[in-house]
Design a protein around this motif. Structure first.
Motif, PDB file in Angstrom:
ATOM      1  N   ASN A   1       0.841  -1.204   0.000  1.00 56.29           N
ATOM      2  CA  ASN A   1       0.000   0.000   0.000  1.00 56.29           C
ATOM      3  C   ASN A   1       0.872   1.249   0.000  1.00 56.29           C
ATOM      4  O   ASN A   1       0.613   2.200  -0.749  1.00 56.29           O
ATOM      5  CB  ASN A   1      -0.940   0.008   1.209  1.00 56.29           C
ATOM      6  CG  ASN A   1      -2.073  -0.983   1.082  1.00 56.29           C
ATOM      7  OD1 ASN A   1      -2.362  -1.498   0.007  1.00 56.29           O
ATOM      8  ND2 ASN A   1      -2.710  -1.279   2.202  1.00 56.29           N
ATOM      9  N   ASP A   2       1.909   1.253   0.848  1.00 51.14           N
ATOM     10  CA  ASP A   2       2.833   2.393   0.891  1.00 51.14           C
ATOM     11  C   ASP A   2       3.531   2.590  -0.451  1.00 51.14           C
ATOM     12  O   ASP A   2       3.627   3.720  -0.955  1.00 51.14           O
ATOM     13  CB  ASP A   2       3.903   2.185   1.966  1.00 51.14           C
ATOM     14  CG  ASP A   2       3.362   2.194   3.383  1.00 51.14           C
ATOM     15  OD1 ASP A   2       2.215   2.645   3.608  1.00 51.14           O
ATOM     16  OD2 ASP A   2       4.109   1.735   4.289  1.00 51.14           O
TER      17      ASP A   2
ATOM     18  N   GLN B   1       2.606   1.530  -3.421  1.00 46.29           N
ATOM     19  CA  GLN B   1       1.660   1.926  -4.460  1.00 46.29           C
ATOM     20  C   GLN B   1       1.266   3.394  -4.294  1.00 46.29           C
ATOM     21  O   GLN B   1       1.204   4.133  -5.281  1.00 46.29           O
ATOM     22  CB  GLN B   1       0.431   1.030  -4.448  1.00 46.29           C
ATOM     23  CG  GLN B   1      -0.487   1.289  -5.636  1.00 46.29           C
ATOM     24  CD  GLN B   1      -1.529   0.200  -5.819  1.00 46.29           C
ATOM     25  OE1 GLN B   1      -1.643  -0.722  -5.027  1.00 46.29           O
ATOM     26  NE2 GLN B   1      -2.290   0.311  -6.882  1.00 46.29           N
ATOM     27  N   SER B   2       1.032   3.825  -3.062  1.00 46.28           N
ATOM     28  CA  SER B   2       0.690   5.234  -2.813  1.00 46.28           C
ATOM     29  C   SER B   2       1.805   6.167  -3.279  1.00 46.28           C
ATOM     30  O   SER B   2       1.536   7.282  -3.725  1.00 46.28           O
ATOM     31  CB  SER B   2       0.421   5.472  -1.325  1.00 46.28           C
ATOM     32  OG  SER B   2      -0.742   4.798  -0.921  1.00 46.28           O
TER      33      SER B   2
END
Length: 148
Positions: free
Chosen positions: A75-76, A78-79
């Motif tokens: 998630n990190d 991709q963000s």
């Protein structure tokens, strides 16, 4: 001047290796922080580059991360625009992870920073001793150049 406590413990190879590993991790973590990257994020980014497109479950197994921890790291990443998740071409029910161009550029910078940090770690050793030391570490660690 008094002797350091625990001389029997401090002379054990396991103690010395642990201290050297802790110093190496600290040097690499500091170098990666300058690139706005954390250690496990760097490991995952590197594995994605090597395995992509890779199913999340396979990625987690390859680096030895719990699935919940891996999801947070992905998630990190991709963000930050460093990886993308898309349906796995082999099994559309799963997500496959790949690097973006920004992820590739970031990884190149992080790998350079990590190499430089390791050069600092090994600076007390002449080149021939470094090569021998790395060979010996590889033998006793039971790995063949695996990340860890």
């Amino acid at each position: 001047m008094t002797e350091a406590p625990l001389p029997a413990i401090r002379s054990l190879p396991s103690w010395l290796l642990g201290r050297a590993a802790a110093r190496g991790r600290a040097l690499v973590a500091e170098a990666l922080a300058a690139e706005d990257m954390r250690m496990w994020h760097h490991v995952v980014l590197s594995a994605v580059r090597d395995l992509a497109p890779v199913a999340q479950a396979d990625l987690g197994r390859s680096v030895g991360l719990d699935p919940k921890d891996l999801v947070g790291i992905l998630n990190d990443l991709q963000s930050a625009g460093l990886v993308v998740r898309a349906p796995d071409p082999k099994d559309r029910r799963k997500n496959a992870v790949s690097l973006t161009e920004a992820g590739e550029r970031k990884l190149v910078r992080c790998e350079k920073a990590a190499r430089e940090a390791n050069d600092v770690l090994l600076a007390p050793l002449p080149v021939a001793e470094r090569e021998r030391f790395l060979g010996l570490l590889t033998r006793i660690s039971g790995t063949r150049g695996e990340a860890g």
